[in-house]
Design an enzyme around this catalytic site. Structure first.
Site, PDB file in Angstrom:
ATOM      1  N   ASP A  36      30.644  48.712  22.782  1.00 18.11           N
ATOM      2  CA  ASP A  36      29.614  49.076  21.807  1.00 18.11           C
ATOM      3  C   ASP A  36      29.312  50.573  21.928  1.00 18.11           C
ATOM      4  O   ASP A  36      30.018  51.313  22.634  1.00 18.11           O
ATOM      5  CB  ASP A  36      28.367  48.185  21.955  1.00 18.11           C
ATOM      6  CG  ASP A  36      27.538  48.483  23.205  1.00 18.11           C
ATOM      7  OD1 ASP A  36      27.910  49.385  23.987  1.00 18.11           O
ATOM      8  OD2 ASP A  36      26.510  47.812  23.389  1.00 18.11           O
ATOM      9  N   CYS A  68      29.825  47.047  27.512  1.00 17.15           N
ATOM     10  CA  CYS A  68      28.610  47.393  26.763  1.00 17.15           C
ATOM     11  C   CYS A  68      27.677  48.086  27.762  1.00 17.15           C
ATOM     12  O   CYS A  68      28.153  48.634  28.752  1.00 17.15           O
ATOM     13  CB  CYS A  68      27.994  46.170  26.086  1.00 17.15           C
ATOM     14  SG  CYS A  68      27.370  44.874  27.181  1.00 17.15           S
ATOM     15  N   THR A 125      25.318  46.845  29.832  1.00 15.69           N
ATOM     16  CA  THR A 125      25.277  46.115  31.115  1.00 15.69           C
ATOM     17  C   THR A 125      26.540  45.297  31.370  1.00 15.69           C
ATOM     18  O   THR A 125      26.763  44.842  32.492  1.00 15.69           O
ATOM     19  CB  THR A 125      24.102  45.114  31.109  1.00 15.69           C
ATOM     20  OG1 THR A 125      24.284  44.235  29.987  1.00 15.69           O
ATOM     21  CG2 THR A 125      22.765  45.829  31.003  1.00 15.69           C
ATOM     22  N   HIS A 166      41.102  33.542  41.454  1.00 13.55           N
ATOM     23  CA  HIS A 166      40.522  32.192  41.547  1.00 13.55           C
ATOM     24  C   HIS A 166      40.103  31.599  40.195  1.00 13.55           C
ATOM     25  O   HIS A 166      40.161  30.384  40.022  1.00 13.55           O
ATOM     26  CB  HIS A 166      39.291  32.203  42.467  1.00 13.55           C
ATOM     27  CG  HIS A 166      39.639  32.428  43.905  1.00 13.55           C
ATOM     28  ND1 HIS A 166      38.721  32.325  44.920  1.00 13.55           N
ATOM     29  CD2 HIS A 166      40.816  32.757  44.509  1.00 13.55           C
ATOM     30  CE1 HIS A 166      39.302  32.586  46.084  1.00 13.55           C
ATOM     31  NE2 HIS A 166      40.581  32.854  45.857  1.00 13.55           N
ATOM     32  N   HIS A 212      42.754  26.211  42.781  1.00 10.10           N
ATOM     33  CA  HIS A 212      41.965  26.914  41.769  1.00 10.10           C
ATOM     34  C   HIS A 212      42.334  26.454  40.353  1.00 10.10           C
ATOM     35  O   HIS A 212      41.501  26.466  39.458  1.00 10.10           O
ATOM     36  CB  HIS A 212      42.151  28.421  41.903  1.00 10.10           C
ATOM     37  CG  HIS A 212      41.782  28.933  43.256  1.00 10.10           C
ATOM     38  ND1 HIS A 212      40.498  28.860  43.741  1.00 10.10           N
ATOM     39  CD2 HIS A 212      42.538  29.489  44.239  1.00 10.10           C
ATOM     40  CE1 HIS A 212      40.458  29.357  44.968  1.00 10.10           C
ATOM     41  NE2 HIS A 212      41.693  29.731  45.295  1.00 10.10           N
TER      42      HIS A 212
HETATM   43  C1  RB5 Z   1      22.647  48.072  23.752  1.00 11.93           C
HETATM   44  O1  RB5 Z   1      21.514  48.862  23.779  1.00 11.93           O
HETATM   45  C2  RB5 Z   1      22.653  47.112  24.937  1.00 11.93           C
HETATM   46  O2  RB5 Z   1      21.712  46.112  24.722  1.00 11.93           O
HETATM   47  C3  RB5 Z   1      24.021  46.548  25.135  1.00 11.93           C
HETATM   48  O3  RB5 Z   1      24.921  47.589  25.344  1.00 11.93           O
HETATM   49  C4  RB5 Z   1      24.205  45.593  26.289  1.00 11.93           C
HETATM   50  O4  RB5 Z   1      23.681  46.117  27.465  1.00 11.93           O
HETATM   51  C5  RB5 Z   1      23.816  44.205  26.066  1.00 11.93           C
HETATM   52  O5  RB5 Z   1      24.023  43.319  26.888  1.00 11.93           O
END
Ligand code: RB5
Length: 148
Positions: A8, A65, A67, A98, A133
């Site tokens: 993203d 993204c 996180t 695994h 596994h």
């Molecule tokens: C975008 O701001 C953020 O929410 C996205 O990149 C991600 O971290 C979502 O899980």
């Protein structure tokens, strides 16, 4: 090996670094992510990469993204995908050995470029160990088949 990469808006820079790294290592990389900083829903990138993996257009995928969480949840909604978020190399390696993960996810707001490269390297270098596994992964896929 052909790798699909998706991201993203929060992960454009890290995606470019990882893409460059993979190409330098000799992999073919297909870019399914956004290339600009305008807000872009990570779920769209997740679906594109996941479909490419399932259809065999690429061998596996890497999704980034902020996180790694949202994009991994979205990837796992596509039948046949086993995606995980990894913020360190050990889990990345084990997720392949695994759990036979076919998409690796991480967060551009969580890991730096060099750590991300190590995570990616451990994952692409690892192979599924099968054996005990395989039975466990088959059970996961059974759950998907019975519930989706
Ligand atoms: C975008 O701001 C953020 O929410 C996205 O990149 C991600 O971290 C979502 O899980």
């Amino acid at each position: 090996m052909k790798i699909g990469i998706g991201n993203d808006h929060s992960a454009v820079e890290l995606k470019n670094e990882i893409l460059k790294h993979l190409v330098n290592r000799g992999f073919e990389v297909v870019n399914y992510g956004t290339d600009n900083a305008e807000s872009y829903n990570y779920a769209f990138a997740a679906e594109k990469v996941s479909n490419a993996v399932i259809q065999g257009d690429v061998d596996c995928g890497i999704c980034i993204c902020g996180t790694g969480i949202g994009i991994s949840i979205a990837c796992n909604k596509v039948k046949g995908i086993r995606a995980c978020v990894c913020s360190e190399p050990f889990s990345a390696k084990l997720s392949k050995q695994h759990n036979n993960t076919n998409i690796l996810c991480f967060g551009a707001r969580v890991v730096g470029v060099e750590l991300a490269k190590m995570i990616v390297d451990e994952w692409v270098n690892a192979t599924f160990e099968g054996g005990r596994h395989a039975e466990r992964v088959a059970t996961i896929m059974d759950i998907e088949n019975r519930n989706c």
